[in-house]
Motif scaffolding. Structure first.
Motif, mmCIF file in Angstrom:
data_model
loop_
_atom_site.group_PDB
_atom_site.id
_atom_site.type_symbol
_atom_site.label_atom_id
_atom_site.label_comp_id
_atom_site.label_asym_id
_atom_site.label_seq_id
_atom_site.Cartn_x
_atom_site.Cartn_y
_atom_site.Cartn_z
ATOM 1 N N GLN A 75 60.986 10.732 6.482
ATOM 2 C CA GLN A 75 60.856 9.971 5.234
ATOM 3 C C GLN A 75 59.764 8.918 5.345
ATOM 4 O OE1 GLN A 75 63.018 10.495 2.266
ATOM 5 N NE2 GLN A 75 61.112 9.568 1.582
ATOM 6 N N GLY A 76 59.669 8.277 6.499
ATOM 7 C CA GLY A 76 58.632 7.274 6.699
ATOM 8 C C GLY A 76 57.235 7.872 6.623
ATOM 9 N N ILE A 77 57.046 9.026 7.254
ATOM 10 C CA ILE A 77 55.738 9.709 7.214
ATOM 11 C C ILE A 77 55.414 10.113 5.783
ATOM 12 C CG2 ILE A 77 54.483 11.774 7.927
ATOM 13 C CD1 ILE A 77 56.047 11.640 10.576
ATOM 14 N N ALA A 78 56.399 10.677 5.081
ATOM 15 C CA ALA A 78 56.187 11.120 3.696
ATOM 16 C C ALA A 78 55.827 9.940 2.796
ATOM 17 C CB ALA A 78 57.441 11.816 3.182
ATOM 18 N N ASN A 79 56.534 8.824 2.954
ATOM 19 C CA ASN A 79 56.245 7.641 2.139
ATOM 20 C C ASN A 79 54.828 7.139 2.386
ATOM 21 O OD1 ASN A 79 58.816 7.686 1.063
ATOM 22 N ND2 ASN A 79 59.630 6.105 2.427
ATOM 23 N N SER A 80 54.422 7.143 3.652
ATOM 24 C CA SER A 80 53.095 6.661 4.017
ATOM 25 C C SER A 80 51.999 7.549 3.438
ATOM 26 C CB SER A 80 52.974 6.603 5.547
ATOM 27 O OG SER A 80 51.689 6.183 5.936
ATOM 28 N N VAL A 81 52.174 8.858 3.569
ATOM 29 C CA VAL A 81 51.171 9.804 3.047
ATOM 30 C C VAL A 81 51.106 9.721 1.519
ATOM 31 C CG1 VAL A 81 50.558 12.239 2.821
ATOM 32 C CG2 VAL A 81 51.407 11.364 5.010
#
Length: 225
Positions: free
Chosen positions: A212-218
């Protein structure tokens, strides 16, 4: 207040835990790669065949819409049982990690298609019409306009899908699929060892937070462009 009291031998459990994590990742990654791609295609078709869209076709849309609406609400544990005859024909067995992946892919494809369709609908029709007026083909518009315009919400949708697939992988233990769900039930819940149960839970929480953190950042980066 939760009191964790371990009665298990972790020298024995650690290799089983590592194997369970590997099985979970195998089920989730394979399901997302295959089901995620097929769902993207199906979602584009659902969107495109809607009235007034690129590939408008009321019959195709209605048939696909009904199929998705029939499959999507079925609880996955029941879907596993219902798919058993087909799973045996396709995979050759109804037990094990591979047997669990097949129904997971089917359910993932259906769930993804609806998420993709819902995230493509808000795309500004004016942008699509502008591309059509410039002579771009329908498939070119899908590839270079439609999907890029919806890319940020699609990434967040796939992060949500990851959580759903991880949840499905936990239920795969019921058909011998292994994974963290099976580990938590067999060595934690059934043996009244909360430490084992919560170890599996914490690992799954960490996996979700990382994705979720990676997705939010991208997605945030794409929205700023």
């Amino acid at each position: 207040m939760i009191v964790l009291a371990s009665r298990s031998d972790w020298s024995v459990l650690t290799p089983l835990l590592v194997q369970s994590v590997a099985q979970t990742l195998e089920m989730v990654v394979v399901t997302l790669l295959i089901g995620g791609f097929l769902g993207l295609v199906l979602g584009v078709v659902l969107y495109g065949t809607r009235p007034g869209n690129l590939f408008e076709n009321a019959v195709v849309y209605r048939v696909l819409d009904i199929i998705v609406n029939i499959i999507r609400p079925i609880p996955f544990i029941i879907f596993l049982a219902a798919m058993q005859p087909l799973t045996i024909k396709v995979v050759g067995t109804s037990i094990g990690t591979t047997a669990a992946i097949f129904p997971m892919v089917v359910m993932c494809t259906v769930a993804t298609s609806r998420l993709v369709e819902q995230n493509l609908v808000p795309v500004d029709p004016g942008i699509i019409e502008a591309a059509r007026s410039m002579g771009a083909s329908k498939f070119t518009i899908v590839r270079t306009v439609l999907i890029p315009e919806a890319l940020a919400p699609l990434i967040l949708a796939y992060a949500f899908l990851f959580i759903s697939v991880l949840d499905m992988s936990a239920m795969a233990g019921y058909i011998g699929g292994g994974g963290l769900g099976n580990f938590a039930i067999a060595y934690g819940y059934q043996k009244f060892d909360q430490t084992v149960t919560w170890t599996a839970v914490i690992i799954m929480i960490i996996l979700v937070q990382v994705v979720q953190g990676i997705a939010n950042s991208v997605a945030k980066h794409l929205l700023k462009r």
